[in-house]
Design an enzyme around this catalytic site. Structure first.
Site, PDB file in Angstrom:
ATOM      1  N   ARG A 114      -6.216  -8.189   7.862  1.00 46.48           N
ATOM      2  CA  ARG A 114      -5.120  -9.412   7.997  1.00 46.48           C
ATOM      3  C   ARG A 114      -4.829  -9.549   9.507  1.00 46.48           C
ATOM      4  O   ARG A 114      -5.285  -8.775  10.170  1.00 46.48           O
ATOM      5  CB  ARG A 114      -4.152  -9.234   7.044  1.00 46.48           C
ATOM      6  CG  ARG A 114      -3.258  -7.731   7.532  1.00 46.48           C
ATOM      7  CD  ARG A 114      -1.978  -7.597   6.654  1.00 46.48           C
ATOM      8  NE  ARG A 114      -1.285  -6.602   7.249  1.00 46.48           N
ATOM      9  CZ  ARG A 114      -0.173  -5.790   6.528  1.00 46.48           C
ATOM     10  NH1 ARG A 114       0.123  -6.447   5.405  1.00 46.48           N
ATOM     11  NH2 ARG A 114       0.302  -4.885   6.951  1.00 46.48           N
ATOM     12  N   ASN A 152       4.265 -13.217   7.989  1.00 44.18           N
ATOM     13  CA  ASN A 152       4.683 -11.779   7.668  1.00 44.18           C
ATOM     14  C   ASN A 152       4.589 -10.975   8.889  1.00 44.18           C
ATOM     15  O   ASN A 152       3.545 -10.824   9.529  1.00 44.18           O
ATOM     16  CB  ASN A 152       3.735 -11.161   6.451  1.00 44.18           C
ATOM     17  CG  ASN A 152       3.888  -9.842   6.132  1.00 44.18           C
ATOM     18  OD1 ASN A 152       5.144  -9.520   5.371  1.00 44.18           O
ATOM     19  ND2 ASN A 152       3.258  -8.650   6.263  1.00 44.18           N
ATOM     20  N   GLU A 153       5.818 -10.386   8.950  1.00 42.37           N
ATOM     21  CA  GLU A 153       5.684  -9.337  10.165  1.00 42.37           C
ATOM     22  C   GLU A 153       4.899  -9.649  11.490  1.00 42.37           C
ATOM     23  O   GLU A 153       3.929  -9.095  12.041  1.00 42.37           O
ATOM     24  CB  GLU A 153       5.289  -8.019   9.772  1.00 42.37           C
ATOM     25  CG  GLU A 153       6.182  -7.404   8.654  1.00 42.37           C
ATOM     26  CD  GLU A 153       5.597  -6.054   8.237  1.00 42.37           C
ATOM     27  OE1 GLU A 153       4.434  -5.633   8.561  1.00 42.37           O
ATOM     28  OE2 GLU A 153       6.493  -5.208   7.907  1.00 42.37           O
ATOM     29  N   GLU A 316      11.662  -5.527   2.765  1.00 45.27           N
ATOM     30  CA  GLU A 316      10.511  -4.657   1.986  1.00 45.27           C
ATOM     31  C   GLU A 316      11.044  -3.372   2.154  1.00 45.27           C
ATOM     32  O   GLU A 316      11.560  -2.972   3.310  1.00 45.27           O
ATOM     33  CB  GLU A 316       9.272  -4.928   3.059  1.00 45.27           C
ATOM     34  CG  GLU A 316       8.469  -6.006   2.781  1.00 45.27           C
ATOM     35  CD  GLU A 316       6.938  -6.052   3.404  1.00 45.27           C
ATOM     36  OE1 GLU A 316       6.591  -4.869   3.659  1.00 45.27           O
ATOM     37  OE2 GLU A 316       6.519  -6.947   3.761  1.00 45.27           O
ATOM     38  N   GLU A 364      -4.221  -1.692   0.408  1.00 43.72           N
ATOM     39  CA  GLU A 364      -3.206  -0.790  -0.019  1.00 43.72           C
ATOM     40  C   GLU A 364      -2.978  -0.641  -1.258  1.00 43.72           C
ATOM     41  O   GLU A 364      -1.989  -0.516  -1.929  1.00 43.72           O
ATOM     42  CB  GLU A 364      -2.203  -1.582   0.609  1.00 43.72           C
ATOM     43  CG  GLU A 364      -2.106  -1.684   1.973  1.00 43.72           C
ATOM     44  CD  GLU A 364      -0.865  -2.344   2.703  1.00 43.72           C
ATOM     45  OE1 GLU A 364       0.019  -3.384   2.095  1.00 43.72           O
ATOM     46  OE2 GLU A 364      -0.511  -2.201   4.044  1.00 43.72           O
ATOM     47  N   PHE A 366      -3.139   2.509  -2.943  1.00 46.23           N
ATOM     48  CA  PHE A 366      -2.392   3.378  -3.332  1.00 46.23           C
ATOM     49  C   PHE A 366      -0.818   3.343  -2.756  1.00 46.23           C
ATOM     50  O   PHE A 366      -0.109   4.331  -2.900  1.00 46.23           O
ATOM     51  CB  PHE A 366      -2.997   4.805  -2.736  1.00 46.23           C
ATOM     52  CG  PHE A 366      -4.264   4.998  -3.687  1.00 46.23           C
ATOM     53  CD1 PHE A 366      -4.145   5.181  -4.930  1.00 46.23           C
ATOM     54  CD2 PHE A 366      -5.641   5.016  -3.215  1.00 46.23           C
ATOM     55  CE1 PHE A 366      -5.356   5.429  -5.574  1.00 46.23           C
ATOM     56  CE2 PHE A 366      -6.597   5.254  -3.799  1.00 46.23           C
ATOM     57  CZ  PHE A 366      -6.667   5.440  -5.068  1.00 46.23           C
ATOM     58  N   HIS A 367      -0.481   2.129  -2.344  1.00 46.24           N
ATOM     59  CA  HIS A 367       0.795   1.851  -1.735  1.00 46.24           C
ATOM     60  C   HIS A 367       1.770   1.933  -3.020  1.00 46.24           C
ATOM     61  O   HIS A 367       1.484   1.676  -3.835  1.00 46.24           O
ATOM     62  CB  HIS A 367       1.035   0.502  -1.007  1.00 46.24           C
ATOM     63  CG  HIS A 367       2.422   0.527  -0.020  1.00 46.24           C
ATOM     64  ND1 HIS A 367       3.396   0.345  -0.669  1.00 46.24           N
ATOM     65  CD2 HIS A 367       2.476   0.760   1.186  1.00 46.24           C
ATOM     66  CE1 HIS A 367       4.495   0.483   0.218  1.00 46.24           C
ATOM     67  NE2 HIS A 367       3.844   0.691   1.384  1.00 46.24           N
TER      68      HIS A 367
END
Ligand code: GAL
Length: 673
Positions: A114, A152-153, A316, A364, A366-367
Site C-alpha cells: 500500500r 489512512n495514516e 484503530e 495482515e 494474522f493481525h
C-alpha cells in the site's frame, strides 16, 4: 433525524475497520448480525477499496458499497466512510509511473503493498481527488454516513522529481531569498552555499552526515504537503454535505513527517490509531500517553479554531494482540477492556478496532480481529461483546472532561531535529523523553495535559519540558510568561539548545532557558548504553550527564563518582513564588517518579486519587460539580479503593470502598461536590 454517534455523544462509538470487499454478501449479513450482538454502532468502510471501486481508470463499480451502506443503515449501524487513497490500484502504477515514490537512495518503489504514491505528484493528487469526489457525489447524503475518514495514516515521504520541485516551492515560500535560507541552514559549513533554486533538492542519501536544517525543513515540507493532500479531499467532501464531519486517522511515531498538532485545527475530530509495543505494564503506560497526546492535539485544535472541545476518537486499536519485537503477544483476558477504557477515560469518544474480521489472506492475515479466523465462538469476540455492553453503561461519564494541573511539552519539530545523526550520542529522543516524564507522572498518579509550545496554560501550575531541543523565540516567551505568572517549571537536558532552524544558541546550554533556570551548562557527557551515574540523595542518572554551573540556582542532587563527581545534576531556581528546576540527566524511573511527584507537590498539585493501591490507574472526569472516576486495575488481584458513589458497570452503590476485580475496570459516578 437520526443522531450521529460520532458527533452527538449520546452513545460512545464502538466498532472498527470492516472490509466487506474481501467477502461474499452472506458474510456481510453474518457480520452485521454479530456487530449488533457486540453493540457495534460505527464501522470504517472502504479504507483500502480503491481497486474495487475503480477497477479501471474512470470506470466506477460501487453497487457493492451501495448495498453495504444500505445494510448498515437497515441495522442501525453508521459508517465512517473512507476515501481509499492510501492504496492506489495497479493500473495507477502503469498509467503514472512518475507518481510512484522514490526513496532517499533513489529506489523507485512499486505496487504490491500500500502507500505506493508520491503525495506531491500531480497525477496522484488528481486521481485521489477524483475518487474522493466520486464518493462525495454518491454518498454525502446517505443516511448511514456518520463521518468521512480521509485516506489512512498520512505518513509517507518521497524524493522524486515532483517532490524536489514541490520542496523548492515550499522553501521559496518560507525563505523568500537565498540569504535567509543559507543563514537558516548554516550552509557556510561544508561548502553548501545555495545560489540557484535548481541546486536545491530533497535530502538524498549522502556520502556523510547531511545538513540538519535541510532535514528538518524536509519534514516540515512533508507535513504541509500531506496536509494539503488531506485538505483538498476534505474540502470537496465537506462541500457535498457540510453536516458530515471529516477526519483522518493519525499514525504515531517520530518517523512520521506529520506535525499532528498543526493538523488538529484542520480535522473536525482528532482521530488516532494506537498499537502499544510493550507487553508488560509498558503497554498501559503507552496507552495513557497516546490518549493524553490525542487529547492535547484536540485541545490545541479547539484553541486554534476557537471552537470545539478536547474530545477525540480512538480510530484503530488491536482487539487481541500486541506486536512486539518480531512477534505477536496475545492480550491477557481483561486487557482489551482496560486498554479501551484507558482511552475513553482520557477523552476518546469511543473505541474502534483494526479490524472487524480477520482476512483469509493478504499481508495482515494474522493481525488480530474481533472475529478471528476461529470465528465468533472465541474469547476475543466474547470480550469484545462484553466491552460493547460496558460502553453502553458508562456513556454518561463522557460528559466530563479531564482536568490536569501539570502540562507536559510535546513538539514535533524537536522530535525531528533530534533524529539527526550528528548528535552527541544516539540517546536523545524527544518522544522517549516525553514518554519517560509521562511515565513518571503516570506512576505517581498525577494527571497531565500534553501541550504543544504556545498553547494556553490555564490552570497548569507546573510546566514540564523534556528534551525540548528547539526553542523559537516565541516558545521562550511562552515559558517566561508562565513563570512570570507564578507557574512552576521543570526542564530536562537538551532543551532550548537550538533555535527553530536547529541552529545552536551560543553561550552555554540550555541556551534559551539559562536565565530562567539559573544555570549554565558548559559540556555534555553522554553515557554509554547501560552506564549510569549515582546521584546524591539516591538513584541514578542514565543516558546523559552535563557539566552544570550554578548561576542563581541551588543544587538539589549532585553526581557521585565519575568525571562529574560533586557537581550539580538537578537544580532548582526560585523565581518569585515559583520554582524552576533543571534536570541534566535522565533519572532512573523510581527517582524520576519521586522528582516529578515532588515538583508537582511543590506546585500544589495532588495525585488524582491518592488512596489508590499501586497498579490501579485512576482518571477523573469533571463536569461542573459532577465527576466520574475511572479505575483500571492492572494487577492480577482484586484491589480495594476507598470511594463513594454509584459504579456504572454493575450499578452497585459504593459507600466506603469499591473492589475492582483483578485485571478489571470500574467507573464511578461520584456524589456531587
Ligand atoms: C495501522 C493501519 C491499518 C493496519 C494496522 C495494523 O497502522 O492503519 O491499516 O495496517 O496498522 O496494525
Amino acid at each position: 433525524m437520526s443522531t450521529n454517534p460520532v458527533w452527538d455523544g449520546e452513545r460512545l462509538c464502538y466498532g472498527g475497520d470492516w472490509n466487506p470487499e474481501q467477502w461474499p454478501a452472506e458474510v456481510w449479513r453474518e457480520d452485521v448480525t454479530l456487530m449488533r450482538r457486540a453493540g457495534v454502532n460505527l464501522v470504517t468502510v472502504g479504507v483500502f477499496a480503491w481497486s474495487r471501486l475503480e477497477p479501471t481508470p474512470g470506470r466506477h463499480t460501487a453497487d457493492w458499497l451501495d448495498r453495504v451502506l444500505d445494510l448498515l443503515h437497515d441495522n442501525g449501524i453508521r459508517a465512517a466512510l473512507a476515501t481509499p487513497t492510501a492504496a492506489p490500484p495497479p493500473w495507477f502504477t502503469l498509467a503514472h509511473p512518475d507518481a510512484l515514490p522514490v526513496t532517499a537512495d533513489g529506489v523507485r518503489l512499486h505496487h504490491g503493498s500500500r502507500d505506493t504514491y508520491c503525495a506531491a505528484a500531480p497525477a496522484y493528487r488528481a486521481a485521489a481527488r477524483d475518487i474522493a469526489g466520486f464518493l462525495a457525489d454518491r454518498y454525502a447524503h446517505h443516511p448511514a454516513l456518520a463521518l468521512w475518514h480521509v485516506h489512512n495514516e498520512y505518513g509517507t515521504s518521497c524524493h522524486c522529481p515532483h517532490a524536489d520541485a514541490a520542496f523548492r516551492r515550499w522553501l521559496a515560500d518560507r525563505y523568500g531569498d537565498f540569504d535567509a535560507l543559507n543563514a537558516a541552514w548554516v550552509t557556510s559549513f561544508w561548502s553548501q552555499h545555495y545560489s540557484d533554486w535548481a541546486q536545491l533538492a530533497t535530502p538524498r542519501a549522502t556520502q556523510y552526515l547531511s545538513n540538519p536544517g535541510q532535514l528538518l525543513d524536509f519534514r516540515r515540507f512533508w507535513s504541509d504537503t500531506l496536509l494539503a493532500a488531506y485538505t483538498e479531499q476534505r474540502d470537496l467532501l465537506r462541500a457535498a454535505n457540510p453536516a458530515v464531519p471529516v477526519t483522518t486517522n493519525y499514525v504515531l511515531g517520530d518517523w512520521v513527517p506529520v506535525d499532528h498538532a498543526r493538523w488538529a485545527s484542520e480535522v473536525d475530530l482528532v482521530a488516532i490509531d494506537h498499537y502499544p509495543s510493550a507487553v508488560d505494564g509498558g503497554a498501559e503506560e503507552q496507552t495513557a500517553l497516546a490518549a493524553d497526546l490525542a487529547r492535547g492535539w484536540a485541545r490545541h485544535g479547539a484553541y486554534r479554531r476557537g471552537a470545539g472541545d478536547d474530545s477525540w476518537l480512538l480510530m484503530e486499536s488491536a482487539p487481541n494482540q500486541i506486536h512486539t519485537a518480531g512477534r505477536m503477544h496475545t492480550k491477557e483476558p481483561g486487557r482489551l477492556a482496560r486498554h479501551s477504557l484507558g482511552h475513553v477515560a482520557r477523552g476518546s469518544r469511543g473505541v474502534m478496532f483494526f479490524q472487524w474480521r480477520a482476512p483469509a489472506g493478504g499481508a495482515e492475515r494474522f493481525h488480530s480481529a474481533v472475529v478471528p479466523h476461529a470465528g465468533p465462538d472465541s474469547r476475543v469476540f466474547r470480550e469484545a461483546a462484553q466491552l460493547g455492553d460496558l460502553l453502553g453503561r458508562i456513556t454518561e461519564a463522557t460528559a466530563g472532561r479531564v482536568a490536569a494541573a501539570v502540562a507536559l511539552g510535546w513538539d514535533a519539530a524537536s522530535a525531528w531535529a533530534l533524529r539527526h545523526p550528528g548528535m552527541p550520542s544516539r540517546a536523545p529522543d524527544h518522544h522517549a523523553e516525553v514518554a519517560a516524564a509521562h511515565r513518571a507522572l503516570w506512576r505517581a498518579g498525577v494527571a497531565c495535559d500534553l501541550v504543544p509550545p504556545g498553547d494556553p496554560l490555564d490552570g497548569h501550575r507546573l510546566l514540564v519540558l523534556p528534551a525540548l531541543y528547539l526553542a523559537a523565540d516565541a516558545t521562550v516567551d511562552w515559558v517566561r510568561r508562565h513563570v512570570d505568572a507564578g507557574g512552576h517549571l521543570l526542564v530536562t537536558w537538551l532543551s532550548g539548545v537550538a533555535d527553530e532552524h536547529a541552529r545552536i544558541r551560543l553561550g552555554g546550554y540550555p541556551g534559551a532557558f539559562r536565565d530562567l533556570l539559573g544555570v549554565r551548562v558548559e559540556e555534555f557527557h553522554p553515557l554509554a548504553d547501560g552506564d549510569r551515574v549515582a546521584l546524591t540523595g539516591g538513584g541514578y542518572g542514565e543516558l546523559w550527564t552535563e557539566t552544570v554551573h550554578l548561576a542563581g540556582a541551588e543544587p538539589v542532587a549532585g553526581y557521585r563518582g565519575g568525571v562529574l563527581d560533586g557537581r550539580p545534576a538537578i537544580t532548582r531556581h526560585r523565581r518569585g513564588d515559583a520554582l524552576a528546576w533543571y534536570v541534566s540527566t535522565r533519572p532512573d524511573d523510581g527517582t524520576y517518579q519521586r522528582l516529578l511527584a515532588g515538583a508537582a507537590r511543590d506546585a500544589g498539585v495532588a495525585p488524582v486519587c491518592p488512596a489508590v493501591p499501586p497498579g490501579v490507574e485512576a482518571v477523573r472526569r469533571h463536569d461542573g460539580d459532577r465527576s466520574w472516576l475511572f479505575l483500571l486495575n492492572h494487577t492480577d488481584r482484586p484491589q480495594r479503593v476507598p470511594a463513594t458513589g454509584t459504579e456504572l458497570v454493575t450499578g452497585e452503590q459504593v459507600d466506603e470502598a469499591l473492589t475492582v476485580p483483578a485485571g478489571g475496570v470500574a467507573v464511578l459516578r461520584e456524589p456531587p461536590r
